[in-house]
Every structure is written in structure tokens, then in C-alpha cells.
Design a protein around this motif. Structure first.
Motif, PDB file in Angstrom:
ATOM      1  N   LYS A  60       0.829  -1.208   0.000  1.00  0.00           N
ATOM      2  CA  LYS A  60       0.000   0.000   0.000  1.00  0.00           C
ATOM      3  C   LYS A  60       0.863   1.257   0.000  1.00  0.00           C
ATOM      4  O   LYS A  60       0.450   2.307  -0.496  1.00  0.00           O
ATOM      5  CB  LYS A  60      -0.923   0.009   1.222  1.00  0.00           C
ATOM      6  CG  LYS A  60      -2.054  -1.006   1.169  1.00  0.00           C
ATOM      7  CD  LYS A  60      -2.832  -1.032   2.475  1.00  0.00           C
ATOM      8  CE  LYS A  60      -3.928  -2.094   2.430  1.00  0.00           C
ATOM      9  NZ  LYS A  60      -4.573  -2.301   3.739  1.00  0.00           N
ATOM     10  N   THR A  61       2.062   1.119   0.552  1.00  0.00           N
ATOM     11  CA  THR A  61       2.975   2.265   0.583  1.00  0.00           C
ATOM     12  C   THR A  61       3.333   2.706  -0.828  1.00  0.00           C
ATOM     13  O   THR A  61       3.441   3.908  -1.101  1.00  0.00           O
ATOM     14  CB  THR A  61       4.244   1.889   1.368  1.00  0.00           C
ATOM     15  OG1 THR A  61       3.863   1.500   2.692  1.00  0.00           O
ATOM     16  CG2 THR A  61       5.213   3.042   1.440  1.00  0.00           C
ATOM     17  N   LEU A  62       3.519   1.759  -1.752  1.00  0.00           N
ATOM     18  CA  LEU A  62       3.795   2.104  -3.144  1.00  0.00           C
ATOM     19  C   LEU A  62       2.611   2.847  -3.754  1.00  0.00           C
ATOM     20  O   LEU A  62       2.786   3.873  -4.430  1.00  0.00           O
ATOM     21  CB  LEU A  62       4.094   0.832  -3.939  1.00  0.00           C
ATOM     22  CG  LEU A  62       4.210   0.975  -5.462  1.00  0.00           C
ATOM     23  CD1 LEU A  62       5.362   1.894  -5.834  1.00  0.00           C
ATOM     24  CD2 LEU A  62       4.388  -0.400  -6.126  1.00  0.00           C
ATOM     25  N   SER A  63       1.417   2.348  -3.520  1.00  0.00           N
ATOM     26  CA  SER A  63       0.218   2.991  -4.077  1.00  0.00           C
ATOM     27  C   SER A  63       0.035   4.393  -3.518  1.00  0.00           C
ATOM     28  O   SER A  63      -0.261   5.345  -4.258  1.00  0.00           O
ATOM     29  CB  SER A  63      -1.019   2.134  -3.765  1.00  0.00           C
ATOM     30  OG  SER A  63      -0.885   0.839  -4.299  1.00  0.00           O
ATOM     31  N   MET A  64       0.240   4.542  -2.200  1.00  0.00           N
ATOM     32  CA  MET A  64       0.069   5.861  -1.594  1.00  0.00           C
ATOM     33  C   MET A  64       1.150   6.820  -2.064  1.00  0.00           C
ATOM     34  O   MET A  64       0.883   8.014  -2.272  1.00  0.00           O
ATOM     35  CB  MET A  64       0.088   5.730  -0.071  1.00  0.00           C
ATOM     36  CG  MET A  64      -0.131   7.053   0.664  1.00  0.00           C
ATOM     37  SD  MET A  64      -1.741   7.824   0.313  1.00  0.00           S
ATOM     38  CE  MET A  64      -2.806   6.846   1.392  1.00  0.00           C
ATOM     39  N   MET A  65       2.358   6.333  -2.248  1.00  0.00           N
ATOM     40  CA  MET A  65       3.432   7.208  -2.730  1.00  0.00           C
ATOM     41  C   MET A  65       3.083   7.761  -4.110  1.00  0.00           C
ATOM     42  O   MET A  65       3.274   8.960  -4.379  1.00  0.00           O
ATOM     43  CB  MET A  65       4.747   6.420  -2.791  1.00  0.00           C
ATOM     44  CG  MET A  65       5.955   7.245  -3.197  1.00  0.00           C
ATOM     45  SD  MET A  65       7.433   6.241  -3.498  1.00  0.00           S
ATOM     46  CE  MET A  65       7.000   5.526  -5.093  1.00  0.00           C
ATOM     47  N   VAL A 117      -7.807  10.328   4.455  1.00  0.00           N
ATOM     48  CA  VAL A 117      -6.799   9.900   3.480  1.00  0.00           C
ATOM     49  C   VAL A 117      -5.449   9.748   4.156  1.00  0.00           C
ATOM     50  O   VAL A 117      -4.702   8.791   3.897  1.00  0.00           O
ATOM     51  CB  VAL A 117      -6.723  10.907   2.315  1.00  0.00           C
ATOM     52  CG1 VAL A 117      -5.521  10.595   1.432  1.00  0.00           C
ATOM     53  CG2 VAL A 117      -8.015  10.897   1.504  1.00  0.00           C
ATOM     54  N   GLY A 118      -5.125  10.672   5.052  1.00  0.00           N
ATOM     55  CA  GLY A 118      -3.840  10.629   5.744  1.00  0.00           C
ATOM     56  C   GLY A 118      -3.701   9.488   6.721  1.00  0.00           C
ATOM     57  O   GLY A 118      -2.596   9.206   7.195  1.00  0.00           O
ATOM     58  N   ASP A 119      -4.825   8.796   7.055  1.00  0.00           N
ATOM     59  CA  ASP A 119      -4.777   7.681   8.004  1.00  0.00           C
ATOM     60  C   ASP A 119      -4.866   6.320   7.324  1.00  0.00           C
ATOM     61  O   ASP A 119      -4.882   5.292   8.011  1.00  0.00           O
ATOM     62  CB  ASP A 119      -5.935   7.815   9.006  1.00  0.00           C
ATOM     63  CG  ASP A 119      -5.801   9.048   9.887  1.00  0.00           C
ATOM     64  OD1 ASP A 119      -4.665   9.537  10.027  1.00  0.00           O
ATOM     65  OD2 ASP A 119      -6.829   9.515  10.406  1.00  0.00           O
ATOM     66  N   ARG A 142       7.193   9.236   5.031  1.00  0.00           N
ATOM     67  CA  ARG A 142       7.884   8.885   6.278  1.00  0.00           C
ATOM     68  C   ARG A 142       6.994   9.177   7.485  1.00  0.00           C
ATOM     69  O   ARG A 142       6.968   8.404   8.448  1.00  0.00           O
ATOM     70  CB  ARG A 142       9.211   9.639   6.389  1.00  0.00           C
ATOM     71  CG  ARG A 142      10.306   9.101   5.502  1.00  0.00           C
ATOM     72  CD  ARG A 142      11.685   9.569   5.955  1.00  0.00           C
ATOM     73  NE  ARG A 142      11.821  11.014   5.880  1.00  0.00           N
ATOM     74  CZ  ARG A 142      12.206  11.682   4.802  1.00  0.00           C
ATOM     75  NH1 ARG A 142      12.492  11.006   3.680  1.00  0.00           N
ATOM     76  NH2 ARG A 142      12.328  12.998   4.805  1.00  0.00           N
ATOM     77  N   GLU A 143       6.276  10.281   7.411  1.00  0.00           N
ATOM     78  CA  GLU A 143       5.367  10.610   8.514  1.00  0.00           C
ATOM     79  C   GLU A 143       4.251   9.571   8.619  1.00  0.00           C
ATOM     80  O   GLU A 143       3.894   9.132   9.718  1.00  0.00           O
ATOM     81  CB  GLU A 143       4.774  12.000   8.312  1.00  0.00           C
ATOM     82  CG  GLU A 143       3.865  12.438   9.460  1.00  0.00           C
ATOM     83  CD  GLU A 143       3.325  13.842   9.283  1.00  0.00           C
ATOM     84  OE1 GLU A 143       2.508  14.268  10.127  1.00  0.00           O
ATOM     85  OE2 GLU A 143       3.708  14.508   8.301  1.00  0.00           O
ATOM     86  N   MET A 144       3.687   9.166   7.482  1.00  0.00           N
ATOM     87  CA  MET A 144       2.634   8.146   7.507  1.00  0.00           C
ATOM     88  C   MET A 144       3.148   6.836   8.087  1.00  0.00           C
ATOM     89  O   MET A 144       2.465   6.182   8.892  1.00  0.00           O
ATOM     90  CB  MET A 144       2.109   7.906   6.090  1.00  0.00           C
ATOM     91  CG  MET A 144       1.289   9.031   5.498  1.00  0.00           C
ATOM     92  SD  MET A 144       0.650   8.535   3.865  1.00  0.00           S
ATOM     93  CE  MET A 144      -0.259  10.015   3.397  1.00  0.00           C
TER      94      MET A 144
END
Length: 697
Positions: free
Chosen positions: A316-321, A364-366, A495-497
Motif C-alpha cells: 500500500k505504501t507504493l500505491s500511496m506514494m 486519506v492521511g490515516d 515517512r510521517e505516515m
């Protein structure tokens, strides 16, 4: 007078007879000479040329594999097999019988595979047979070091003329791993291949870099000397290069120990852990463990770090990035926009997407912090609804699908399908963006998280940093794609997420909090596929991240497969491995932190050399590699008792295990075995303090 004439005739006849045969023999020689040098000259010249043109291969010295500090991980060692020829021309049976008692005692003392009585029986047994039936290659000892061989030559009976004792040695070269199974799967092994009977790499770095390690085979030519035909090098063999890896022995020890401990605690089938330097992409440690099929515990197994698996939520980190970098998040209204979730979301009429924790909506940020499948799918499909294949193109553009070329044998690239622009493609897109319907090796996931920790710089993971040989070559770090996975601004947001996953109020990694090293990362859970179906009773659990979160130095990925007891979550299994690794690095001053132990005067007396292995005969284990003198026993250290345990003489791994199990933190300097420790042994220092160990060889 008649008698004299008869004698003279007799003598002349004999002389004539001898001369006749001399002339006949001379004629035969002349005929044969003429036949050889004239008639059949071409035949014999051809035979001589064929003999002189015969050549043999010269096998080159195989290069060593080294750790980052030059420590040897794999090298060549000569081993010897001692044999006795009981039919040697001058074999002295009488001398053997006279010296058998003394010889048996000496063998038992230095080679305790047998006691004196068994050695005596073993050596005299061939003499029970008739002389012409006695063995010519009676095996005495195998796997002898050079020191062992020289020692054997000095024992009673064997000392002196070896032709009279029948003793001789067979030499064979073997690949030796001084650190045993440490990083064994990544280092690999050698053996005969189907293409060649020569010794080549068959797995790991040994296979991937075989052409460099093996060198170049040479050839010999025959030279006609005065009394013999000798072999001389026609083309000299070129030794293989030494390969300097990025492996750090200390970090490798930590990663293997912590992975093994957690796997044992949760009873998992297998696990893999990789530790990488954020700036350079150097793989500092890599461990692959699975249940031993032939006994208790875990052993080094297949290198799963480069094998493809459904990644689960870590992707999911790739998708969010991509969503942050390409402005998708801003199009939705920013990080504070609340997305509806509810009980599920049946996108494109497919099976409803659900979350493990039910909520009516999520910021979205969570989405990363709470690992929301619905939230991630809503974000990605908002951009790629009409062009599902565009998501694949964007992933490819980043460089995420490029070969890593780390040098690890068996490496595969991720499988992310380019889906069609129809209902099926839209449904597949909604699953891909949170980790299903894909196969991604853990090392690729680690490279992505490492880029986020590295301000977006997409450095390529590497296991080799230098070649040493005829021409030394230092390999510089290389990069994936155009060198960037995202902008520094996007990397800061990500990084914050990822930090909130551990430190946020609803983070799925809250279990990993500690006050010494702040960890950032993402949990991931995925059901395993068996017979084409998801088996909900078996999970593959992942954690990928970096630390310290505020100034990342190392990135790490851990996979744990099918835990069966105690711990069943991604954070409590894979995440716990990463937290323990971070804490051990911190306790040993490997995160840029200073040591806090109290200095005192160390003992000037060196330690007794202990055999730090289990079993009733530690001497046998250490005698060969360390060429120890004639000693029958070695004491073990007294690690129990009041105060700080005495760990002098132990290896670094065993000393750290003893001290940490008693509640002490540990720092280390030097290499080899513990020489001094501060505070000194048995000091009245309470658990929680730091003990510094000085090692020497």
C-alpha cells in the motif's frame, strides 16, 4: 700335432659362430633402423608429435568471498587423507609391532576418534592377511589440516623413512566457510555442474558470480627433455577474483539470531530478514531460515528474499506514494479528506472490498496508519478507473519492475499485471493497489521503503561492492529507474505516515514502540494460496520499514510464514524481529550512538581458551581449525554465579547471548574471542548496565 689342429679348428669355429650371430643381429638392427627412420618415419614422427602435443588443463585458484571488513566468508582449503600401504616395498612389519602401543597412545591423544585400544586393533588388523592380500590404501584419518598432517608425520613409527612405514597422504581441496551457516544461502556453494565436471558455483553468489570467482583455466604442453618428457605451462591459469560483499559480520549475527528467536517463539514454518544501508543500498545482513526437516530448530534455506510472493498491505505504501506524488491525494481534497468505508465497497460490481476494522469513514492521511483496503482502493481508482492499465505503467516508470541484479542466484522481478480497460481490469486494479493479485520479492519491497527513507533516491540493493584480482574494481552504488522513486517532499509525507503506523493512535504497529529507537514501517498480512485457493488458516506476515525514524540509517524487511503459537500478528512476529534488530544495533553503538559503559582497569591476564561448543568432546571440534597442541580436555567458562558473568574465551555470539540473557546491554570491539570484559567478571553490577567486550584472535 693333430690335436693342436683340432683345437685351433674348434676355436675358429666358435669365433665364426659368434661373429655370424653378431653380423645377423647387426643386420637386424640396421634393417629395423632403416624401417623406423626411413620406411615408417612419417608414422613415428606423427606419434611423437601427438605425444608432445598432448595437453592438460590447469585448474585456477577459486577466488575468496569476503565480508565488508575483509573477513573471509568462503575460501579454499587443502585437506588430507592419511593412508598406509601395507604392501610397500620396504614396509617394516617388525617396527610397527614394536611401536604399536606407543603409536596408539599418541593417536588417541591427538586424534580421539578412537581410544588407544581401538587404534591398536585398527592398525594391526591388515597384518592378519597374507602379505600379497594386504591393503595398499588403508585409510587412517580423513579431513586432516596441514598442521594435522605434519603432526602425524612426527608420531612414533611414522617418523622417519615413509617408504618403510607405508604412510602417504591424498590431498583434496574443499570450499570452506569459516563462519559456518552465516548468510550461507546468499554466499552459496560449489560442486560439479551438469555442464562441467570442474568445480563451479551451484547456488548463491558462488553461482551468480562464478565466472569471476573461477578465473580462467590454463593448459600445459609437453617438453622433450634429455631423460624425460615434462609438462610445462603453455597458457598459465588465471586465478579467480576475490569478491568483497557488503555483509557486515556483526549485523549478520544479530539478524540471524533475532530471526531465529522469533521464529522459534511463534513456531513459524520459515522466515526471511534483510537489513540494508539506506544511503548506499548495501545489504548488511540477509538471513533465510526454515524448519529443519531432519531435526529440531531452524536451518538456512532457500533464498526467499528474491522469490515472488503476494506482499499484502506492505505494498500500500507504493500505491500511496504514487497518489501523493501524482497529485491524486490533492484532487481528492488533501490528506484530511474523509473517505467512506462502511461494511464494504463493491467496486465495479465485484466482491466487496472490506477492512479488518470496521469504520464509517477514514481520513486519506490515516489510510496507511490503519491499513485500510477500502481507503487505498478508493484513492487509486479515482485516477485509474477509466484506464486500469495506467497504474501498471506508472509502477514501471518508477523503475520498480527493473531487475535488481544483486548477484543473488534465483532472483526474479515483480509480477504486476497490466490489466485491460474493462470491468475485469477495474476489479483487478482495486485488488492490486493493496497487495493482492501480484507477486513481489521482499527485496523489491525493501528497495521502495529504502527510497522513502532516502528522500526519494531509488538506490539499487547490492550484495557486492568490490572485486579484487588482477585488476581491482570498486563498484559504485547504482540506481533504479531515473534514480528517484519520488520527490523529497513526497518522501517526507510518506515517512510521517509510516511513522504513524507505529506511533499513531490507531497504528497497526503500536506493539513496536520503544523509547530508544523510533521505528517507522508498515505491517502486511496475506493469506497463503494452496491448490489455487486462499487458505484462511495460513498467513504470511510481513513488516517493512526503517530506523531511526527521524534520521533513517537502515531499512529492513521481514517475512514470517504461518506462525502456530504465541504470536499471530504481523507486528508481533515480523515487526518484532525488526524491533529487536534495531535495539541490538543500538545497544552495540551501531546507530551512531555513543556507548555508556563505565571504564575500569581491565585484567591484564588473558583468558583461558575455552571450547565454546556443546557436547562431551569440545576439543575434537576445535583441534583441526585451530591446530591446537596435544591437549586432552578444555574447560568451559563459568557463566553462572553472582555479579557479571565471566564470558572470557567465548565467541562474540555466545558471550552476548549469556550477558543479554542476564539483563546486561553489550558493546563489542575487535574480533575473535573475548579477551577482556569491562566491568570485570563477578563485579557487583546490576542488570541494565552495559558490559564492553574486547575481542582478539
Amino acid at each position: 700335432m693333430a690335436i693342436k689342429n683340432d683345437n685351433r679348428s674348434n676355436i675358429l669355429f666358435r669365433y665364426g659362430f659368434v661373429v655370424f650371430w653378431i653380423l645377423v643381429l647387426s643386420a637386424c638392427i640396421v634393417v629395423q633402423l632403416a624401417e623406423t627412420t626411413v620406411v615408417n618415419a612419417e608414422k613415428w614422427n606423427h606419434k611423437a608429435d601427438s605425444l608432445l602435443s598432448m595437453s592438460q588443463d590447469i585448474i585456477p585458484r577459486r577466488g575468496n568471498i569476503l565480508a565488508s571488513d575483509g573477513s573471509v566468508l568462503a575460501t579454499n582449503l587443502n585437506y588430507y587423507t592419511a593412508r598406509i600401504d601395507y604392501r610397500a616395498e620396504k614396509f617394516n612389519v617388525k617396527k610397527l609391532r614394536e611401536n604399536i602401543d606407543e603409536l596408539s597412545e599418541a593417536l588417541a591423544a591427538n586424534f580421539p576418534e578412537k581410544d588407544a585400544a581401538k587404534w591398536k586393533h585398527y592398525l594391526l588388523k591388515p597384518l592378519e592377511k597374507e602379505k600379497d592380500r594386504r591393503p595398499r590404501a588403508y585409510r587412517i584419518l580423513t579431513n586432516l589440516s596441514h598442521a594435522d598432517m605434519e603432526l602425524l608425520k612426527t608420531l612414533p613409527y611414522f617418523k622417519g623413512n615413509r617408504n618403510r612405514t607405508g604412510l602417504y597422504f591424498e590431498k583434496n581441496m574443499r570450499r570452506f566457510n569459516p563462519y559456518g551457516n552465516m548468510a550461507r544461502r546468499s554466499i552459496g556453494g560449489v560442486g560439479e555442474t551438469s555442464e562441467s565436471k570442474e568445480i563451479h558455483g551451484i547456488s548463491g553468489l558462488e553461482k551468480a558470480l562464478d565466472s569471476l570467482l573461477y578465473g580462467r583455466t590454463g593448459t600445459t604442453r609437453k617438453v622433450n627433455l634429455t631423460k624425460d618428457i615434462a609438462d610445462l605451462a603453455k597458457i598459465p591459469a588465471i586465478p579467480g577474483c576475490d569478491i568483497v560483499t557488503t555483509i557486515d559480520i556483526g549485523m549478520q549475527d544479530i539478524v540471524e539470531s533475532e530471526l531465529n528467536n522469533v521464529l522459534d517463539s511463534c513456531g513459524a514454518d520459515w522466515g526471511v530478514a534483510v537489513l540494508m544501508d539506506v544511503r548506499t543500498g548495501d545489504i548488511k545482513a540477509i538471513s533465510n531460515l526454515e524448519l529443519n526437516p531432519n531435526g529440531p530448530g531452524y536451518i538456512e534455506a532457500r533464498n526467499r528474499a528474491v522469490m515472488g510472493y503476494e506482499p499484502g498491505s506492505v505494498i500500500k505504501t507504493l500505491s500511496m506514494m504514487i497518489a501523493v506524488e501524482d497529485g491524486i491525494v490533492n484532487e481528492l481534497g488533501g490528506l484530511d479528506r474523509v473517505l467512506p468505508t462502511g461494511n464494504g465497497w463493491a467496486y465495479a460490481g465485484g466482491r466487496p472490498i472490506t477492512d479488518s476494522h470496521h469504520t464509517t469513514g477514514i481520513r486519506v492521511g490515516d489510510v496507511i496508519e490503519q491499513s485500510s483496503n477500502i481507503g487505498m482502493a478508493r484513492i487509486i481508482t479515482s485516477r485509474y478507473d477509466s484506464n486500469p492499465g495506467g497504474f501498471y505503467s506508472r509502477i514501471k516508470e518508477i523503475g520498480f519492475l527493473e531487475p535488481l541484479n544483486t548477484g543473488i542466484a534465483g532472483e526474479v522481478v515483480p509480477r504486476v499485471d497490466s490489466v485491460p480497460s474493462d470491468r475485469g481490469g477495474r476489479i483487478a486494479l482495486s485488488r492490486q493497489c493493496y497487495g493482492y493479485a501480484t507477486e513481489i520479492p521482499p527485496l523489491y519491497t525493501l528497495a521502495l521503503y529504502n527510497a522513502i527513507a532516502n528522500d526519494g533516491v531509488f538506490v539499487r540493493p547490492r550484495l557486492v561492492k568490490e572485486l579484487r584480482g588482477s585488476v581491482d574494481s570498486v563498484l559504485q552504488p547504482s540506481y533504479l529507474g531515473n534514480g528517484r522513486a519520488c520527490s523529497p517532499q513526497t518522501a517526507a509525507v510518506m515517512r510521517e505516515m509510516l511513522t504513524n503506523v507505529v506511533w499513531g493512535e490507531h497504528g497497526t504497529g503500536r506493539f513496536l514502540r520503544n523509547q530508544d529507537v523510533r521505528i517507522a514501517g508498515k505491517t502486511g498480512t496475506c493469506y497463503m494460496i494452496e491448490n489455487g485457493q486462499y487458505n484462511t488458516g495460513k498467513k504470511r506476515l510481513a513488516f517493512c520499514g526503517f530506523f531511526p525514524a527521524e534520521a533513517p540509517m537502515f531499512s529492513c524487511v521481514v517475512l514470517t510464514c504461518h506462525p502456530t503459537k504465541n504470536f499471530f500478528g504481523a507486528a508481533t512476529t515480523s515487526g518484532q524481529v525488526m524491533r529487536n534488530i534495531a535495539m541490538k544495533l543500538y545497544s552495540r553503538g551501531m546507530l551512531g550512538n555513543s556507548s555508556d559503559y563505565n571504564t575500569s582497569s581491565p585484567s591484564s591476564i588473558g583468558p583461558t581458551f575455552y571450547a565454546s561448543v556443546s557436547g562431551n568432546d569440545p576439543y575434537r571440534h576445535l583441534r583441526t581449525p585451530f591446530a591446537l597442541p596435544n591437549r586432552k580436555s578444555i574447560k568451559g567458562p563459568k557463566t553462572s554465579g553472582p555479579g557479571v558473568p565471566d564470558v572470557r574465551g567465548l565467541s562474540a555470539r555466545e558471550a552476548v547471548d549469556v550477558l543479554e540473557s542476564n539483563g546486561y546491554d553489550v558493546t563489542i570491539s575487535g574480533s575473535g574471542f573475548v579477551n577482556t570484559q569491562t566491568p570485570s567478571p563477578r563485579s557487583a553490577v546490576s542488570p541494565g548496565h552495559t558490559v564492553h567486550l574486547s575481542l582478539s584472535r
